[in-house]
Motif scaffolding. Structure first.
Motif, PDB file in Angstrom:
ATOM      1  N   ARG A 173       0.748  -1.377  -0.012  1.00  0.00           N
ATOM      2  CA  ARG A 173      -0.148   0.253  -0.412  1.00  0.00           C
ATOM      3  C   ARG A 173       0.938   1.103   0.323  1.00  0.00           C
ATOM      4  NH1 ARG A 173      -3.770   1.839   4.220  1.00  0.00           N
ATOM      5  NH2 ARG A 173      -2.009   1.963   5.922  1.00  0.00           N
ATOM      6  N   LEU A 174       0.877   1.976  -0.587  1.00  0.00           N
ATOM      7  CA  LEU A 174       2.255   3.048  -1.270  1.00  0.00           C
ATOM      8  C   LEU A 174       1.455   4.041  -0.535  1.00  0.00           C
ATOM      9  CD1 LEU A 174       2.389   3.100  -5.347  1.00  0.00           C
ATOM     10  CD2 LEU A 174       4.217   2.973  -3.362  1.00  0.00           C
ATOM     11  N   SER A 175       0.068   4.403  -0.079  1.00  0.00           N
ATOM     12  CA  SER A 175      -0.613   5.339   0.331  1.00  0.00           C
ATOM     13  C   SER A 175      -2.300   4.557   0.923  1.00  0.00           C
ATOM     14  CB  SER A 175      -0.812   6.871  -0.390  1.00  0.00           C
ATOM     15  OG  SER A 175      -1.845   6.296  -1.904  1.00  0.00           O
ATOM     16  N   PRO A 176      -2.640   5.372   1.571  1.00  0.00           N
ATOM     17  CA  PRO A 176      -4.437   5.337   1.701  1.00  0.00           C
ATOM     18  C   PRO A 176      -5.090   4.439   0.579  1.00  0.00           C
ATOM     19  CG  PRO A 176      -3.644   6.542   3.369  1.00  0.00           C
ATOM     20  CD  PRO A 176      -2.537   6.479   2.151  1.00  0.00           C
ATOM     21  N   ARG A 177      -4.514   5.190  -0.515  1.00  0.00           N
ATOM     22  CA  ARG A 177      -5.551   5.238  -2.168  1.00  0.00           C
ATOM     23  C   ARG A 177      -4.838   4.262  -2.999  1.00  0.00           C
ATOM     24  NH1 ARG A 177      -8.512  10.806  -3.548  1.00  0.00           N
ATOM     25  NH2 ARG A 177      -9.851  11.430  -1.376  1.00  0.00           N
ATOM     26  N   THR A 178      -3.597   4.286  -2.784  1.00  0.00           N
ATOM     27  CA  THR A 178      -2.518   3.381  -3.651  1.00  0.00           C
ATOM     28  C   THR A 178      -2.242   1.615  -3.780  1.00  0.00           C
ATOM     29  OG1 THR A 178      -2.668   5.385  -4.842  1.00  0.00           O
ATOM     30  CG2 THR A 178      -1.318   4.005  -5.755  1.00  0.00           C
ATOM     31  N   THR A 179      -2.634   1.540  -4.091  1.00  0.00           N
ATOM     32  CA  THR A 179      -1.826  -0.510  -3.749  1.00  0.00           C
ATOM     33  C   THR A 179      -1.338  -0.793  -4.733  1.00  0.00           C
ATOM     34  OG1 THR A 179      -3.852  -0.715  -2.244  1.00  0.00           O
ATOM     35  CG2 THR A 179      -2.308  -2.587  -2.588  1.00  0.00           C
ATOM     36  N   ILE A 180       0.671  -1.591  -4.782  1.00  0.00           N
ATOM     37  CA  ILE A 180       0.409  -2.078  -5.882  1.00  0.00           C
ATOM     38  C   ILE A 180       0.664  -3.018  -5.705  1.00  0.00           C
ATOM     39  CG2 ILE A 180       1.423   0.612  -6.743  1.00  0.00           C
ATOM     40  CD1 ILE A 180       4.144  -0.883  -5.730  1.00  0.00           C
ATOM     41  N   SER A 181       0.617  -4.758  -7.130  1.00  0.00           N
ATOM     42  CA  SER A 181       0.666  -5.860  -6.066  1.00  0.00           C
ATOM     43  C   SER A 181       1.429  -6.520  -7.501  1.00  0.00           C
ATOM     44  CB  SER A 181      -0.595  -6.144  -5.907  1.00  0.00           C
ATOM     45  OG  SER A 181      -1.665  -6.061  -7.028  1.00  0.00           O
ATOM     46  N   GLY A 182       2.203  -7.497  -7.310  1.00  0.00           N
ATOM     47  CA  GLY A 182       2.803  -8.066  -8.254  1.00  0.00           C
ATOM     48  C   GLY A 182       2.372  -9.646  -7.929  1.00  0.00           C
ATOM     49  N   HIS A 183       1.817 -10.794  -9.042  1.00  0.00           N
ATOM     50  CA  HIS A 183       1.665 -12.264  -7.981  1.00  0.00           C
ATOM     51  C   HIS A 183       1.569 -12.942  -9.214  1.00  0.00           C
ATOM     52  CE1 HIS A 183      -2.127 -14.503  -9.703  1.00  0.00           C
ATOM     53  NE2 HIS A 183      -1.658 -14.522  -8.109  1.00  0.00           N
ATOM     54  N   ALA A 184       1.575 -13.543  -9.366  1.00  0.00           N
ATOM     55  CA  ALA A 184       2.434 -15.504 -10.199  1.00  0.00           C
ATOM     56  C   ALA A 184       1.578 -16.378  -9.545  1.00  0.00           C
ATOM     57  CB  ALA A 184       4.233 -15.658  -9.231  1.00  0.00           C
ATOM     58  N   ARG A 185       1.939 -17.281 -11.105  1.00  0.00           N
ATOM     59  CA  ARG A 185       0.615 -17.866 -11.345  1.00  0.00           C
ATOM     60  C   ARG A 185       1.284 -19.390 -11.422  1.00  0.00           C
ATOM     61  NH1 ARG A 185      -4.715 -17.670 -14.824  1.00  0.00           N
ATOM     62  NH2 ARG A 185      -5.618 -20.652 -14.325  1.00  0.00           N
ATOM     63  N   LEU A 186       1.760 -20.389 -11.077  1.00  0.00           N
ATOM     64  CA  LEU A 186       2.611 -21.454 -11.818  1.00  0.00           C
ATOM     65  C   LEU A 186       0.767 -22.703 -12.357  1.00  0.00           C
ATOM     66  CD1 LEU A 186       4.565 -23.320 -12.728  1.00  0.00           C
ATOM     67  CD2 LEU A 186       4.579 -24.151 -10.044  1.00  0.00           C
ATOM     68  N   ALA A 187       0.643 -22.948 -13.720  1.00  0.00           N
ATOM     69  CA  ALA A 187      -0.473 -23.921 -13.395  1.00  0.00           C
ATOM     70  C   ALA A 187       0.247 -24.947 -14.339  1.00  0.00           C
ATOM     71  CB  ALA A 187      -1.510 -23.150 -14.110  1.00  0.00           C
ATOM     72  N   THR A 188      -0.708 -26.238 -14.388  1.00  0.00           N
ATOM     73  CA  THR A 188      -0.332 -27.586 -14.834  1.00  0.00           C
ATOM     74  C   THR A 188      -1.775 -28.133 -15.831  1.00  0.00           C
ATOM     75  OG1 THR A 188       0.180 -29.087 -12.949  1.00  0.00           O
ATOM     76  CG2 THR A 188       1.516 -28.508 -13.630  1.00  0.00           C
ATOM     77  N   ARG A 189      -1.691 -28.933 -16.944  1.00  0.00           N
ATOM     78  CA  ARG A 189      -2.563 -29.203 -17.425  1.00  0.00           C
ATOM     79  C   ARG A 189      -1.847 -30.426 -18.683  1.00  0.00           C
ATOM     80  NH1 ARG A 189      -7.241 -24.258 -18.878  1.00  0.00           N
ATOM     81  NH2 ARG A 189      -7.074 -23.541 -16.643  1.00  0.00           N
ATOM     82  N   PHE A 190      -2.690 -31.556 -17.995  1.00  0.00           N
ATOM     83  CA  PHE A 190      -2.399 -32.348 -19.569  1.00  0.00           C
ATOM     84  C   PHE A 190      -0.688 -32.946 -19.750  1.00  0.00           C
ATOM     85  CE2 PHE A 190      -6.684 -31.305 -20.449  1.00  0.00           C
ATOM     86  CZ  PHE A 190      -7.402 -32.036 -20.345  1.00  0.00           C
TER      87      PHE A 190
END
Length: 387
Positions: free
Chosen positions: A187-204
């Motif tokens: 949370r950079l400020s009460p009004r602004t939030t930055i985020s990062g997200h990593a996803r690992l998925a497996t199918r067939f």
């Protein structure tokens, strides 16, 4: 006292404040009107009606009444305190700070103004400066429960870590899918939030790793928006890249029986190796039972670059069973974007979350999904940590 002196405006105003603070708003308003009928310019009664509007959550009416009082009594300390309090509700922190500082200059031992200055600093994200103002107010009003309650609030935790993992069991001997994720937000400020997200998925037998960045911005207490971008290097089944955005508008403020009520929309563009898909999802959310039960309805519209269109909906209910234990459940009949294809899917889902401590929440979920070629049972676990 009022029986002995029915036209005593001091008693009328005092009684109006007492019954108003007990949430007998109509009775309080009538008492203030009686006082104003006797003395039309009575400042205490006009200020009483402002406090009543604030207690009722009617911020625009409170603003109009306060502006009227300040036009005739610009140096009235109580009116300045109320002006600052209303500006806080409007998220106009510059005006709020100016009004509280002016009140404090006129009355240096005004504890209410000091509390207001602390509230402004806290709303702006400066918790240390807020505590300094609260301690000054407490020195003027030792033992004040209102000030001590503010000082008891722990410092804000600006970091948030989200971890989750799902395992899907497919019918017809198709094996399992897995989907794990890790996200970090600041949370950079009460009004602004930055985020990062990593996803690992497996199918067939194939594995994709997707990275996403997002920014959330609250422009006012009732209107916010977000934007995101994601990329999957060497994608096998996830989108090669995605962009998305959305807005949320709270049209009704929280009330005892109903609210808040918000209108929202999410949009996303996903680019796959052989096609691209655009989705638009407008949805509404309402809360009842003192905010303990949230109900949402979402319309899902998706279209690929060949003109194929699919529509559906998602219904969901969230219930706060206790202060720490929450439950959700829902049903969806909506298209699933699978490797660029719009697959008609019906899903029943539910889950729980438990706040182990203030910074740690555990989650579990389960879902049953029906597709044209197979069914899918999904089991998920996750946690959220704030620090």
């Amino acid at each position: 006292a009022l029986k002995l002196s029915p036209k005593n405006t001091d008693v009328l105003v005092a009684l109006g404040l007492v019954v108003g603070s007990s949430q007998r708003f109509d009775e309080a308003d009538h008492l203030f009107d009686r006082a104003l009928a006797i003395k039309p310019a009575l400042l205490d009664a006009r200020l009483g009606k402002i406090r009543l509007a604030i207690w009722q959550g009617e911020t625009p009416r409170a603003r109009a009444l306060t502006d009227g009082v300040l036009a005739t009594a610009p140096d009235n300390v109580e009116a300045l305190d109320l002006d600052g309090r209303i500006a806080l509700l409007e998220a106009d922190y510059t005006r709020a700070g100016r009004s509280f500082q002016r009140a404090l200059a006129l009355e240096p031992r005004n504890a209410e103004a000091l509390v207001g200055i602390g509230d402004v600093r806290r709303a702006e994200g400066d918790d240390e400066a807020a505590r300094q103002a609260y301690h000054q107010a407490l020195a003027l009003q030792p033992g004040s429960a209102d000030v001590e309650q503010r000082l008891a609030v722990p410092p804000p935790r600006n970091w948030r870590l989200d971890l989750g993992s799902e395992v899907s069991d497919l019918t017809n001997g198709l094996g399992d899918w897995t989907d794990s994720s890790a996200g970090i937000a600041y949370r950079l400020s009460p009004r602004t939030t930055i985020s990062g997200h990593a996803r690992l998925a497996t199918r067939f037998g194939h594995t994709d790793v997707q990275m996403e960045g997002r920014i959330d911005q609250a422009f006012t207490p009732t209107f916010s928006a977000y934007a995101l971008a994601a990329v999957t290097p060497d994608a096998d089944f996830l989108a090669r890249y995605s962009i998305g955005a959305g807005v949320s508008w709270q049209v009704l403020a929280p009330a005892k029986a109903f609210g808040p009520f918000s209108l929202n929309i999410d949009t996303r563009y996903d680019n796959f190796a052989d096609t691209s898909v655009t989705s638009i999802q407008p949805w509404v959310q309402a809360c009842i039972l003192d905010g303990r039960l949230g109900l949402s309805a979402r319309w899902v519209h998706a279209e690929d670059d060949t003109g194929t269109v699919a529509d559906g909906y998602v219904l969901r209910a969230d219930l706060a069973v206790t202060e720490r234990f929450n439950f959700f459940a829902g049903y969806a009949d909506a298209p699933e974007i699978d490797d660029g294809a719009l697959v008609p899917t019906r899903t029943v889902f539910g889950g729980i979350s438990f706040e182990v401590s203030d910074p740690l929440t555990l989650r579990a979920s389960i879902a049953h999904e029906e597709r044209p070629t197979f069914d899918r049972n999904i089991f998920g676990l996750g946690l959220t940590a704030r620090f």
